[in-house]
Design an enzyme around this catalytic site. Structure first.
Site, PDB file in Angstrom:
ATOM      1  N   PRO A   1     -36.142  44.502  14.786  1.00  0.00           N
ATOM      2  CA  PRO A   1     -37.081  45.673  14.170  1.00  0.00           C
ATOM      3  C   PRO A   1     -38.172  45.146  13.271  1.00  0.00           C
ATOM      4  O   PRO A   1     -38.346  43.551  12.950  1.00  0.00           O
ATOM      5  CB  PRO A   1     -35.784  46.013  12.983  1.00  0.00           C
ATOM      6  CG  PRO A   1     -34.400  44.899  13.454  1.00  0.00           C
ATOM      7  CD  PRO A   1     -35.422  44.296  13.665  1.00  0.00           C
TER       8      PRO A   1
ATOM      9  N   GLY B   1     -40.294  38.905  11.236  1.00  0.00           N
ATOM     10  CA  GLY B   1     -40.242  37.958  11.041  1.00  0.00           C
ATOM     11  C   GLY B   1     -40.640  37.393  12.897  1.00  0.00           C
ATOM     12  O   GLY B   1     -41.096  36.094  13.123  1.00  0.00           O
TER      13      GLY B   1
ATOM     14  N   GLU C   1     -27.982  64.111 -10.753  1.00  0.00           N
ATOM     15  CA  GLU C   1     -27.441  62.838 -10.766  1.00  0.00           C
ATOM     16  C   GLU C   1     -26.223  61.999 -11.577  1.00  0.00           C
ATOM     17  O   GLU C   1     -25.798  61.139 -11.182  1.00  0.00           O
ATOM     18  CB  GLU C   1     -29.110  61.868 -11.442  1.00  0.00           C
ATOM     19  CG  GLU C   1     -30.249  62.506 -10.544  1.00  0.00           C
ATOM     20  CD  GLU C   1     -30.213  61.970  -9.360  1.00  0.00           C
ATOM     21  OE1 GLU C   1     -29.613  61.022  -8.809  1.00  0.00           O
ATOM     22  OE2 GLU C   1     -31.024  63.127  -8.406  1.00  0.00           O
TER      23      GLU C   1
END
Length: 670
Positions: free
Chosen positions: A249, A253, A471
């Site tokens: 993805p 790196g 919430e």
């Protein structure tokens, strides 16, 4: 793994900044670059078309100057014959049908004397008139008559053909440049690959600067070691891999690993992007591929790195141009250079992409890319290592514990973690701290994962109360269900695009998820809407993203994961993403209309069951819901530990029975 249960959006991947790879094919210091710009040779390298345009403008200016110097009066043929009959012609020159000359116009002065003024004139004969000279001589006895042979107006001819000459010269210059005749230092060197050659002056990145990717490092370290000591591997008949493809993805790196290979290897390193092969002229991509591998052979042994390989290596036959598409010609040349009739001994191709699904199968076969190295998102230990590497140059406080930070950042890539460290350092500097502490890291993590606090948003009391119950519904349902991820933080302060956020913190890394986990996820994903219905007797638009998320989970449970009792372990609606058709047009429907109706019923059944379960849990604990909503209205933000303290007992008060659609018996709310 974190899931957006409230109105919060999935955090965007941080934008990658400018790649700090510098052009080092002929890299020198700044002083050398300045000196190179000021040399006489560089001044003499002016494009050919620039000189042609300069000459064109000069001729235009000269023509305008000549026109400004001309003082002839243009008269009609009728006026000319009238002056001839009046005897005012003093001299005349006839060239073809153009007539030039002087005519005298007598004027009477104030004292009665007459004065003759001479004017230059010019006119054109409509037809050839052989009697005109006789008439002029008869009517103007003293006139000088001259006839000149036809001449060519070279200035006009040059002025008319000069634009065509400019176009031809420009086209010749482009053709020479495409063949490499323009040289690497000139513009429009289309045939040159433009790859950066790293030799002595290399990036100061090594494998020690790469963390969280142990398997990928081992694979690449072996390639570097082979280039350093080839006899160690060749003594048993082994051969060096011709290519290695880094797959993963964005932000994990891949390019950093390539830079580490360039820093570790003691061989030349050629770096280029896949988009550098694409050009507006036909054949340029294939020419640049040839030039790239010619540079590689000239510097062998060496490593060639192509970043974003999917820009040039996409599957053939999908374009509208068929086999004559320019991109496919470039790919064909790349395939031949990698493993064709001629061998590339000592040239290793290293490439990176985050779209391996669109690459051509001929490009992925052994002999071209012998190794496919997965560069995935890091696990807990990998995230801890990345945080430690990213914080090497940051002044840290004594209370920093990267294990805790890594545990609270599941699913983040290496680029996300590096950005988290940088945001924490900036936040600490903004607050005037002498070192970066855990509070700075915690606030930076919330900023990246939840969004920026929007304290400037003015909400009405009714909106704040609705958000608190919404919430609170998410948090209480999750707090009551056994086996769910513990609550990290719940807040009614607007963050990003959301008016409130409930954030969960996994206990450990998960790679395989059970059906019960997703059923629990559906339940507390719909807890906010259930709380609005029960406590406020009204529903709002704040549940839009919750419904969308729950529907997507239910659809994947039925169509992809085989978690439906009626449909069984069958996959439906396989997606075939054609390169030029897009995602929606690439969907393949492999089932009948009756099956589609059954799929819809199963998805609706899972959603209804989860909604019913949420309502039951909240209705049995309405006192806790009101208590939690009042606490949120008072404090705005609560942590998981504060929730346990508020309720006065530990989590998971619900019994295990009735925790699946099959045990409940009925999948509808009734």
């Amino acid at each position: 793994m974190r899931f957006p249960f409230a109105e919060t959006n999935k955090p965007e991947e941080p934008k990658r900044g400018r790649d700090d790879r510098r052009r080092v094919g002929d890299r020198r210091g700044k002083g050398d670059k300045l000196h190179r710009k000021l040399t006489p040779q560089s001044r003499a390298r002016q494009p050919l078309f620039a000189w042609v345009i300069f000459i064109f403008l000069a001729i235009m200016a000269f023509q305008l100057f000549l026109q400004s110097r001309q003082s002839e009066i243009e008269i009609t043929y009728t006026q000319f014959m009238r002056e001839v009959e009046a005897g005012n012609i003093s001299s005349v020159e006839i060239v073809d049908r153009e007539v030039k000359g002087e005519l005298g116009s007598p004027t009477t002065l104030l004292d009665g004397d007459r004065e003759v003024q001479f004017f230059e004139f010019k006119t054109w004969l409509p037809v050839e008139d052989p009697d005109l000279i006789g008439i002029i001589a008869e009517k103007n006895p003293g006139a000088e008559i001259a006839g000149l042979p036809p001449t060519t107006n070279w200035g006009g001819v040059l002025f008319s053909i000069l634009p065509l000459a400019v176009i031809v010269a420009f086209w010749i210059f482009i053709m020479r440049s495409m063949r490499g005749g323009g040289g690497p230092g000139k513009a429009f060197s289309f045939g040159k690959s433009g790859a950066r050659l790293l030799t002595e002056d290399r990036p100061n990145v090594t494998f020690d600067d790469v963390a969280g990717l142990p398997e990928a490092k081992v694979e690449l370290e072996e390639i570097v070691e082979f280039l350093r000591e080839p006899r160690k591997f060749q003594r048993l008949g082994g051969k060096i891999p011709k290519g290695a493809l880094l797959i993963g993805p964005p932000g994990t790196g891949k390019t950093l690993l390539a830079r580490a290979v360039a820093g570790e290897a003691n061989v030349p390193f050629l770096s280029i992007s896949g988009s550098d092969f694409v050009e507006m002229f036909v054949g340029v991509g294939a020419a640049r591929v040839r030039d790239l591998f010619e540079q590689g052979k000239a510097n062998a042994p060496c490593i060639i790195f192509i970043d974003e390989l999917d820009a040039v290596g996409r599957m053939r036959g999908a374009g509208l141009g068929g086999g004559h598409d320019e991109r496919e010609q470039t790919l064909n040349q790349l395939l031949v250079e990698m493993d064709g009739f001629e061998s590339n001994e000592g040239v290793i191709l290293l490439a990176a992409t985050n779209r391996p699904d669109v690459l051509d199968s001929a490009l992925l076969r052994p002999g071209r890319f012998d190794r496919q190295i997965l560069v995935d998102r890091p696990d807990l230990q990998g995230r801890k290592g990345i945080l430690e590497v990213s914080a090497r140059e940051v002044t840290l406080a004594d209370d920093i514990d990267f294990a805790i930070i890594a545990r609270g950042t599941p699913g983040l890539s290496g680029a996300d973690l590096a950005n988290l460290v940088n945001e924490a350092a900036l936040l600490a500097a903004r607050r005037g701290h002498s070192a970066v502490g855990m509070d700075d890291f915690d606030d930076s993590k919330d900023k990246i994962m939840l969004g920026i606090e929007r304290k400037s948003v003015i909400l009405t009391k009714e909106e704040i109360r609705t958000t608190a119950y919404h919430e609170g519904g998410h948090s209480l349902v999750s707090w009551l269900i056994p086996g769910t991820d513990p609550i990290h933080k719940v807040t009614i302060i607007p963050r990003g695009h959301a008016l409130g956020v409930t954030h969960f913190l996994p206990v450990d890394e998960r790679h395989n998820y059970a059906k019960q986990y997703w059923l629990d996820t559906l339940t507390h994903a719909l807890g906010g809407r259930a709380a609005e219905e029960l406590a406020l007797k009204e529903i709002t638009t704040g549940s839009a993203q919750d419904i969308d998320y729950a529907t997507e989970i239910a659809k994947r449970m039925v169509c992809e994961w085989g978690m439906s009792e009626k449909l069984g372990p069958v996959s439906f609606g396989k997606e075939d993403h054609q390169i030029f058709l897009g995602r929606e047009m690439g969907r393949v429907k492999e089932y009948s209309e009756a099956t589609a109706v059954l799929i819809d019923e199963e998805i609706r059944g899972l959603i209804d069951w989860a909604m019913k379960r949420s309502r039951r849990l909240l209705s049995e604990n309405m006192d806790k819901l009101h208590l939690l909503a009042e606490a949120l209205l008072e404090r705005e933000t609560l942590t998981g530990a504060e929730l346990d303290e508020l309720f006065g007992e530990s989590r998971h008060a619900e019994k295990s029975e009735g925790s699946s659609p099959q045990k409940d018996g009925n999948s509808t709310d009734g």
